[in-house]
Design a protein around this motif. Structure first.
Motif, PDB file in Angstrom:
ATOM      1  N   ALA A 131       0.819  -1.229   0.000  1.00 19.58           N
ATOM      2  CA  ALA A 131       0.000   0.000   0.000  1.00 19.58           C
ATOM      3  C   ALA A 131       0.850   1.276   0.000  1.00 19.58           C
ATOM      4  N   GLN A 132       2.191   1.126   0.109  1.00 20.24           N
ATOM      5  CA  GLN A 132       3.072   2.303   0.163  1.00 20.24           C
ATOM      6  C   GLN A 132       3.662   2.602  -1.211  1.00 20.24           C
ATOM      7  N   LYS A 133       4.085   3.876  -1.383  1.00 23.91           N
ATOM      8  CA  LYS A 133       4.689   4.278  -2.666  1.00 23.91           C
ATOM      9  C   LYS A 133       6.061   3.641  -2.844  1.00 23.91           C
ATOM     10  N   LYS A 134       6.433   3.434  -4.089  1.00 21.45           N
ATOM     11  CA  LYS A 134       7.719   2.814  -4.405  1.00 21.45           C
ATOM     12  C   LYS A 134       8.875   3.649  -3.818  1.00 21.45           C
ATOM     13  N   GLY A 135       9.783   2.980  -3.117  1.00 23.26           N
ATOM     14  CA  GLY A 135      10.987   3.630  -2.586  1.00 23.26           C
ATOM     15  C   GLY A 135      10.753   4.608  -1.457  1.00 23.26           C
ATOM     16  N   SER A 136       9.542   4.583  -0.849  1.00 18.48           N
ATOM     17  CA  SER A 136       9.221   5.620   0.149  1.00 18.48           C
ATOM     18  C   SER A 136       9.472   5.184   1.591  1.00 18.48           C
ATOM     19  N   VAL A 137       9.527   3.874   1.847  1.00 20.79           N
ATOM     20  CA  VAL A 137       9.535   3.355   3.223  1.00 20.79           C
ATOM     21  C   VAL A 137      10.962   3.234   3.778  1.00 20.79           C
ATOM     22  N   VAL A 138      11.123   3.664   5.034  1.00 22.22           N
ATOM     23  CA  VAL A 138      12.362   3.420   5.768  1.00 22.22           C
ATOM     24  C   VAL A 138      12.162   2.130   6.561  1.00 22.22           C
ATOM     25  N   TYR A 139      13.015   1.146   6.298  1.00 21.31           N
ATOM     26  CA  TYR A 139      13.013  -0.074   7.113  1.00 21.31           C
ATOM     27  C   TYR A 139      13.988   0.164   8.261  1.00 21.31           C
ATOM     28  N   VAL A 140      13.564  -0.124   9.496  1.00 17.83           N
ATOM     29  CA  VAL A 140      14.393   0.126  10.681  1.00 17.83           C
ATOM     30  C   VAL A 140      14.603  -1.193  11.420  1.00 17.83           C
ATOM     31  N   ALA A 141      15.858  -1.603  11.570  1.00 25.96           N
ATOM     32  CA  ALA A 141      16.160  -2.823  12.333  1.00 25.96           C
ATOM     33  C   ALA A 141      17.619  -2.768  12.759  1.00 25.96           C
ATOM     34  N   PHE A 142      17.876  -3.161  14.005  1.00 28.45           N
ATOM     35  CA  PHE A 142      19.232  -3.070  14.548  1.00 28.45           C
ATOM     36  C   PHE A 142      19.846  -4.445  14.838  1.00 28.45           C
ATOM     37  N   GLY A 143      19.393  -5.475  14.128  1.00 29.66           N
ATOM     38  CA  GLY A 143      20.005  -6.790  14.258  1.00 29.66           C
ATOM     39  C   GLY A 143      19.614  -7.513  15.527  1.00 29.66           C
ATOM     40  N   SER A 144      20.153  -8.723  15.680  1.00 35.26           N
ATOM     41  CA  SER A 144      19.762  -9.573  16.809  1.00 35.26           C
ATOM     42  C   SER A 144      20.525  -9.250  18.082  1.00 35.26           C
ATOM     43  N   GLU A 145      21.595  -8.446  17.980  1.00 33.18           N
ATOM     44  CA  GLU A 145      22.468  -8.261  19.143  1.00 33.18           C
ATOM     45  C   GLU A 145      22.632  -6.804  19.575  1.00 33.18           C
ATOM     46  N   SER A 146      21.857  -5.913  18.978  1.00 30.74           N
ATOM     47  CA  SER A 146      21.978  -4.490  19.326  1.00 30.74           C
ATOM     48  C   SER A 146      20.632  -3.974  19.826  1.00 30.74           C
ATOM     49  N   LYS A 147      20.697  -3.150  20.868  1.00 30.79           N
ATOM     50  CA  LYS A 147      19.474  -2.592  21.438  1.00 30.79           C
ATOM     51  C   LYS A 147      19.746  -1.163  21.872  1.00 30.79           C
ATOM     52  N   PRO A 148      18.898  -0.224  21.462  1.00 31.11           N
ATOM     53  CA  PRO A 148      19.113   1.156  21.924  1.00 31.11           C
ATOM     54  C   PRO A 148      18.864   1.271  23.432  1.00 31.11           C
ATOM     55  N   SER A 149      19.497   2.271  24.048  1.00 32.77           N
ATOM     56  CA  SER A 149      19.140   2.613  25.433  1.00 32.77           C
ATOM     57  C   SER A 149      17.767   3.283  25.396  1.00 32.77           C
ATOM     58  N   GLN A 150      17.177   3.475  26.566  1.00 35.66           N
ATOM     59  CA  GLN A 150      15.863   4.132  26.604  1.00 35.66           C
ATOM     60  C   GLN A 150      15.937   5.532  25.997  1.00 35.66           C
ATOM     61  N   THR A 151      16.991   6.271  26.314  1.00 38.84           N
ATOM     62  CA  THR A 151      17.140   7.634  25.778  1.00 38.84           C
ATOM     63  C   THR A 151      17.278   7.602  24.263  1.00 38.84           C
ATOM     64  N   GLU A 152      18.102   6.671  23.754  1.00 38.49           N
ATOM     65  CA  GLU A 152      18.289   6.559  22.302  1.00 38.49           C
ATOM     66  C   GLU A 152      16.974   6.166  21.625  1.00 38.49           C
ATOM     67  N   LEU A 153      16.264   5.218  22.243  1.00 41.51           N
ATOM     68  CA  LEU A 153      14.993   4.763  21.671  1.00 41.51           C
ATOM     69  C   LEU A 153      14.007   5.923  21.542  1.00 41.51           C
ATOM     70  N   THR A 154      13.925   6.718  22.578  1.00 39.63           N
ATOM     71  CA  THR A 154      12.994   7.858  22.571  1.00 39.63           C
ATOM     72  C   THR A 154      13.337   8.814  21.432  1.00 39.63           C
ATOM     73  N   GLU A 155      14.613   9.147  21.282  1.00 42.00           N
ATOM     74  CA  GLU A 155      15.021  10.103  20.241  1.00 42.00           C
ATOM     75  C   GLU A 155      14.836   9.516  18.830  1.00 42.00           C
ATOM     76  N   ILE A 156      15.127   8.224  18.671  1.00 41.61           N
ATOM     77  CA  ILE A 156      14.929   7.591  17.361  1.00 41.61           C
ATOM     78  C   ILE A 156      13.441   7.610  16.994  1.00 41.61           C
TER      79      ILE A 156
END
Length: 475
Positions: free
Chosen positions: A270-295
């Motif tokens: 349902a989205q336009k071609k080339g418009s979507v940002v896929y966000v994933a940080f792998g199986s071993e990385s996790k943002p801190s709470q502060t980083e998560l909030t800002e992201i």
């Protein structure tokens, strides 16, 4: 397929991280496709969780389960780095080192021609030498990462680099200008690789000892991507160095349909071609709470559609759970999706509506994205991700989100501006075009085939003499 008497038996011993086991398995499949037998060694739960080899290769790839001994502070059932928060991984290394005897027994009884091992089992080379088995250090680091680590003397107890600041500069053995070095916050987060951990052996020493003891160095790289680094490695190591290619994953459609994918695909369609940002940080990385909030706030501010695979815990031992800002999912409803379980990443990246990938800079993820020409926005966490990010930045394939140099903190404005730059703005066109230009290089099966053949030909020609005699081949 090779003549029967030419076929090798290769044991593989990757480190207990899926970012390591996955490229090992990709290489195992490529070698098995040429008729060689592979014994793939890992802890039982890892073997069960790895994607199984295709049916036509399964008879040639033996999956060997080596139970990990219990270690104090290592949670029961934790067999991979993705099962653990960062501070507990040191105990996994301690358990892994206790596999020396089981590995030696396996090698003695199965008598392979070669063993390919990772940076962690620094003890594997001496065991192989004692048994007359050839040894290959197969590191999943790219050429720039391995070149930054440097010669054996630099990693095995030398005084050349002592402080975090020492790792933020290009080392003296690199003769060409480069940005490849850690940023201060990146090396500070992982400085135990230099100072040590509960296993009693630093990661830097492990790598140095592995380089010193092996007969051959193989790495995940190609001359098409980093020729200058591969030339440097051949200069600083007095032994054969073989790039094994980028080990791009196979056809995403071969993985089959699932209800999860049908649901995700419906939204992506349902989205336009080339418009979507896929966000994933792998199986071993996790943002801190502060980083998560800002992201999260940055994604909201950007106005771009996004699909975010969010991991809020690293295994059952992770007590620091993180939460999205209040009302975030309601505010982005329709434009953004937050997914909290496994996804078929390859299928998502292959989808036409995905234009960019906000990633941690792990090389598996970078290769997957570039095999479909997706632009990269980089937000590093641990391990060699910072070094990967520098080479991607240097080649203008990836854009690093600006962060505080000392602590790595980030603002929602810089997240939003970076996303818009790479995805839609004229200034970021270079990242979109250069990423597309990587597609034929990274995904070229002919190039991959050549690197696999080069390594295998060397291993066949230089298999240890006792194996040549035992297999009845003329010396």
């Amino acid at each position: 397929m090779a003549d029967t008497h030419d076929n090798l038996h290769i044991a593989m011993l990757p480190w207990l991280a899926f970012g390591h086991m996955t490229p090992y398995m990709e290489l195992a499949k490529l070698m098995a496709a040429k008729g060689h037998r592979i014994s793939f060694l890992s802890a039982p739960r890892n073997i069960d969780r790895l994607p199984k080899p295709p049916p036509e290769l399964a008879p040639l790839i033996s999956l060997v389960k080596l139970p990990l001994p219990p270690v104090e502070h290592l949670p029961e059932g934790a067999e991979a780095t993705s099962d653990l928060p960062y501070d507990k991984i040191q105990y996994l290394k301690k358990a892994f080192d206790m596999l020396q005897e089981p590995v030696a027994r396996f090698l003695e009884s199965s008598d392979p021609d070669w063993i390919m091992y990772d940076f962690a089992p620094y003890w594997a080379g001496p065991i192989a030498a004692r048994l007359g088995i050839g040894s290959v250090l197969f590191t999943i680091m790219i050429g720039a990462g391995l070149g930054f680590v440097g010669p054996t003397w630099a990693s095995k107890g030398a005084d050349y680099r002592k402080t975090p600041e020492d790792f933020t500069r290009s080392p003296k053995w690199v003769p060409f200008p480069t940005k490849v070095a850690f940023r201060l916050f990146e090396i500070k987060r992982i400085f135990d690789v230099v100072t040590g951990n509960a296993s009693g052996v630093t990661d830097l020493y492990r790598m140095g000892a592995c380089q010193e003891c092996c007969d051959v160095i193989a790495l995940r790289s190609s001359y098409e991507v980093e020729p200058e680094w591969l030339s440097l490695l051949k200069d600083i190591h007095t032994k054969p160095v073989f790039p094994v290619g980028q080990l791009a994953p196979g056809d995403p459609e071969a993985r089959g349909e699932t209800d999860t994918w049908r649901s995700i695909k419906e939204w992506l369609d349902a989205q336009k071609k080339g418009s979507v940002v896929y966000v994933a940080f792998g199986s071993e990385s996790k943002p801190s709470q502060t980083e998560l909030t800002e992201i999260a706030q940055g994604l909201e501010l950007s106005g771009l559609p996004f699909f975010w695979v969010l991991k809020t815990r690293l295994g059952s031992a992770d007590t620091e759970s993180i939460m999205l800002p209040d009302g975030f999912e309601e505010r982005v409803k329709g434009r953004g999706v937050v997914w909290d379980s496994w996804v078929p990443q390859l299928k998502i990246l292959a989808h036409d509506s995905v234009g960019g990938f906000l990633t941690h800079g792990g090389w598996n993820s970078a290769v997957e994205a570039l095999s479909f020409g997706r632009a990269l926005i980089l937000f590093t966490f641990v391990a060699d991700q910072g070094l990967n990010a520098r080479i991607l930045e240097e080649r203008q394939i990836g854009y690093p989100i600006p962060r505080n140099e000392s602590d790595g903190s980030v603002t929602r404005q810089s997240v939003a501006e970076s996303l818009r730059l790479v995805m839609v703005e004229e200034e970021g066109r270079v990242y979109r075009e250069k990423s597309k230009g990587m597609r034929p290089i990274v995904g070229d099966q002919g190039i991959q085939e050549r690197y696999t053949n080069d390594l295998l030909n060397y291993l066949k020609e230089h298999r240890p003499v006792k194996h040549l005699k035992s297999k009845g081949t003329t010396i």
